[in-house]
Write a protein that holds these residues in place. Structure first.
Motif, mmCIF file in Angstrom:
data_model
loop_
_atom_site.group_PDB
_atom_site.id
_atom_site.type_symbol
_atom_site.label_atom_id
_atom_site.label_comp_id
_atom_site.label_asym_id
_atom_site.label_seq_id
_atom_site.Cartn_x
_atom_site.Cartn_y
_atom_site.Cartn_z
ATOM 1 N N ARG A 16 0.823 -1.204 0.000
ATOM 2 C CA ARG A 16 0.000 0.000 0.000
ATOM 3 C C ARG A 16 0.857 1.255 0.000
ATOM 4 O O ARG A 16 0.505 2.268 -0.601
ATOM 5 N N VAL A 19 1.954 1.831 -3.583
ATOM 6 C CA VAL A 19 0.838 2.368 -4.368
ATOM 7 C C VAL A 19 0.637 3.842 -4.053
ATOM 8 O O VAL A 19 0.430 4.675 -4.945
ATOM 9 N N MET A 28 -7.472 0.139 -7.287
ATOM 10 C CA MET A 28 -7.619 -1.313 -7.254
ATOM 11 C C MET A 28 -9.092 -1.658 -7.087
ATOM 12 O O MET A 28 -9.789 -1.087 -6.238
ATOM 13 N N ASN A 30 -12.190 -5.007 -7.282
ATOM 14 C CA ASN A 30 -12.388 -6.449 -7.240
ATOM 15 C C ASN A 30 -13.091 -6.918 -8.506
ATOM 16 O O ASN A 30 -13.334 -6.129 -9.428
ATOM 17 N N ILE A 111 -3.590 -8.693 -9.176
ATOM 18 C CA ILE A 111 -2.937 -8.765 -7.865
ATOM 19 C C ILE A 111 -3.595 -9.888 -7.058
ATOM 20 O O ILE A 111 -4.817 -9.886 -6.847
ATOM 21 N N THR A 113 -4.591 -11.594 -3.713
ATOM 22 C CA THR A 113 -4.804 -11.220 -2.307
ATOM 23 C C THR A 113 -5.502 -12.371 -1.592
ATOM 24 O O THR A 113 -5.952 -13.342 -2.224
ATOM 25 N N LYS A 118 -7.486 -9.278 -7.479
ATOM 26 C CA LYS A 118 -7.936 -7.904 -7.704
ATOM 27 C C LYS A 118 -7.228 -7.377 -8.966
ATOM 28 O O LYS A 118 -6.288 -7.979 -9.473
ATOM 29 N N LEU A 120 -5.224 -3.993 -10.248
ATOM 30 C CA LEU A 120 -4.641 -2.695 -9.922
ATOM 31 C C LEU A 120 -4.426 -1.936 -11.233
ATOM 32 O O LEU A 120 -3.690 -2.383 -12.109
ATOM 33 N N SER A 121 -5.097 -0.797 -11.349
ATOM 34 C CA SER A 121 -5.016 0.012 -12.565
ATOM 35 C C SER A 121 -4.117 1.215 -12.327
ATOM 36 O O SER A 121 -4.318 1.960 -11.361
#
Length: 503
Positions: A16, A19, A28, A30, A111, A113, A118, A120-121
């Motif tokens: 985090r 990021v 990010m 789902n 990603i 988890t 997930k 991540l853009s």
């Protein structure tokens, strides 16, 4: 879930932090498209607070016109998880809280988890780059030359209006095509090697230095061009921007200048020849006249008049020769002028009339090909050519009887080739160039009547109308003189002297 931020976070806290420190907006989501993490750059770019974004569908950051497509694209990504750019080949836009839109690039990364996969853009605002690209396009569009940009494979990625105008294709017809579409077919096989050579040594330069370059229009016609090559750095790699100039007008002007230069050189040579003629050929009959008048004077002083009629005959002969020289010089000076009225000439009967007007000796005949064509031409210069060729064949014949034939063939789309053949003594190859010179005869003037201007006049007239002359003879028996003549001289006449050309 973090109690402080409300974000669902991976087990690894440093993730985090990475990021958050990213220079681009990071979002990010789902599998359902619900936002679970954003960073400060996301808040800055989109104008939402973190609290306003978390738990919302990602659609909140998309223009409304794209939202209905997004679930399908998201499902496609989750079915084939791999890092990649989003929307390759499409223009992507983000939507701010205030409703304004801006161009973006989006990188997608799956990603793992504890709660499942997930996405991540990484979202980059490319407004500044788009503005630069737009300014670049405007500069290219405003260029006075055709501008064509291609990639390393030679695929056209950008053209301007001038390229459409010069080549005759629409922009849509060119984009995505190989640059070969704008090249004459005979050059296409060489072009990949030339393109590879440029990409191996990137620097602005002219294309094809020392070679004649041509472009090919949509209708298949070709035209001369100059091409400047410039490497352009882009996010997609190096491209080549070509500035293409149609140099048709310049080439024509250069050709016209060369024609004028050649004509000036010919005129200078003719002037030098004329100076020689004035000092020699024209003086020769004058000297003869002076000498004969001196003989007459002596005879009169001595009271001897028997020889005077003979002297007077010689005197008149010298005067006639002087008159022929002056007439031929005048005809030569006027030969080839692109002026006069154009008419339809049926060559067969017309040529017979010209031959008969020369009052040939009884033993001489003219045969003409049965299929001689009809020409749209200036009658007077063509008559001069045929008359001089017929006269030359008769005058230099070594027998009391002779046969002359006029024939033809189609030499090209714009010219016919005519030939006048006789059965006289022939012209030896070593003299075949000399006979085209002014005042040149192969026999003494006492043996043959004439000024030696006939073939010189023929050559000058024919070349003035873009034709050529040639002689075929073994020097033993028979001579064929060939010349080419325009099928339709009217077009050439109009280009040279539009005010005086008339049908």
């Amino acid at each position: 879930m973090s109690e402080e931020t409300g974000e669902i976070e991976p087990a690894n806290l440093p993730f985090r932090q990475v990021v958050e420190a990213a220079p681009t907006a990071m979002v990010m989501v789902n599998k359902a498209g619900v936002i679970e993490m954003v960073n400060t750059q996301t808040e800055l770019i989109f104008g939402y607070s973190r609290a306003e974004l978390l738990g919302q569908l990602i659609d909140i950051l998309l223009p409304e016109r794209f939202r209905h497509q997004h679930p399908h694209h998201r499902a496609s990504f989750f079915s084939d998880l791999s890092p990649r750019a989003m929307g390759t080949g499409r223009d992507l836009y983000g939507r701010r809280k205030d409703g304004s839109e801006f161009p973006v690039e989006v990188g997608l990364n799956p990603i793992e988890t504890d709660d499942g996969v997930k996405v991540l853009s990484a979202i980059t605002d490319i407004s500044a780059r788009k503005r630069m690209e737009e300014r670049f396009r405007q500069v290219v569009e405003a260029a006075p030359n055709a501008m064509v940009m291609v990639n390393k494979k030679g695929i056209i990625e950008m053209v301007n209006t001038q390229a459409e105008r010069i080549f005759g294709y629409s922009r849509a017809e060119l984009l995505g095509q190989l640059i070969d579409i704008l090249l004459p077919e005979r050059f296409r096989h060489q072009h990949p090697a030339h393109r590879a050579s440029f990409f191996s040594d990137l620097s602005p330069r002219a294309m094809g230095t020392g070679r004649d370059l041509y472009g090919r229009r949509k209708d298949g016609s070709e035209f001369p061009v100059e091409v400047g090559l410039n490497p352009i750095e882009t996010d997609d790699g190096v491209k080549v921007l070509s500035a293409i100039t149609d140099i048709t007008a310049r080439v024509k002007a250069s050709e016209k200048l060369a024609e004028h230069r050649d004509e000036l050189e010919r005129s200078n040579k003719e002037l030098a020849t004329f100076a020689y003629v004035a000092s020699h050929d024209l003086k020769s009959p004058l000297r003869g006249i002076f000498q004969i008048s001196h003989w007459i004077e002596e005879d009169l002083n001595n009271g001897q008049t028997d020889a005077i009629p003979q002297h007077m005959s010689l005197l008149r002969g010298r005067l006639r020769r002087m008159e022929r020289l002056l007439d031929d010089l005048l005809a030569y000076s006027r030969a080839g002028r692109l002026e006069g009225s154009v008419s339809q000439v049926a060559l067969g009967k017309w040529a017979q009339n010209i031959f008969e007007m020369q009052a040939p000796p009884e033993g001489f005949t003219l045969e003409v090909a049965a299929d001689l064509p009809t020409l749209t031409t200036l009658a007077t210069p063509l008559e001069q050519v045929l008359r001089n060729l017929f006269t030359n064949a008769i005058k230099h014949h070594d027998r009391p009887q002779g046969r002359i034939r006029l024939d033809w063939r189609a030499a090209s789309k714009t010219y016919h080739e005519f030939s006048v053949t006789d059965d006289g003594p022939g012209i030896s190859p070593e003299y075949q160039e000399r006979v085209y010179l002014m005042f040149q005869t192969l026999r003494p003037r006492d043996e043959v009547e004439g000024s030696g201007m006939g073939l010189a006049l023929v050559k000058k007239i024919v070349e003035a109308y873009g034709g050529t002359t040639s002689i075929v003879s073994d020097g033993i028996r028979g001579t064929t003189i060939r010349f080419t003549w325009p099928i339709n001289i009217g077009e050439r006449l109009i280009r040279a002297n539009p005010a005086e050309a008339k049908l």
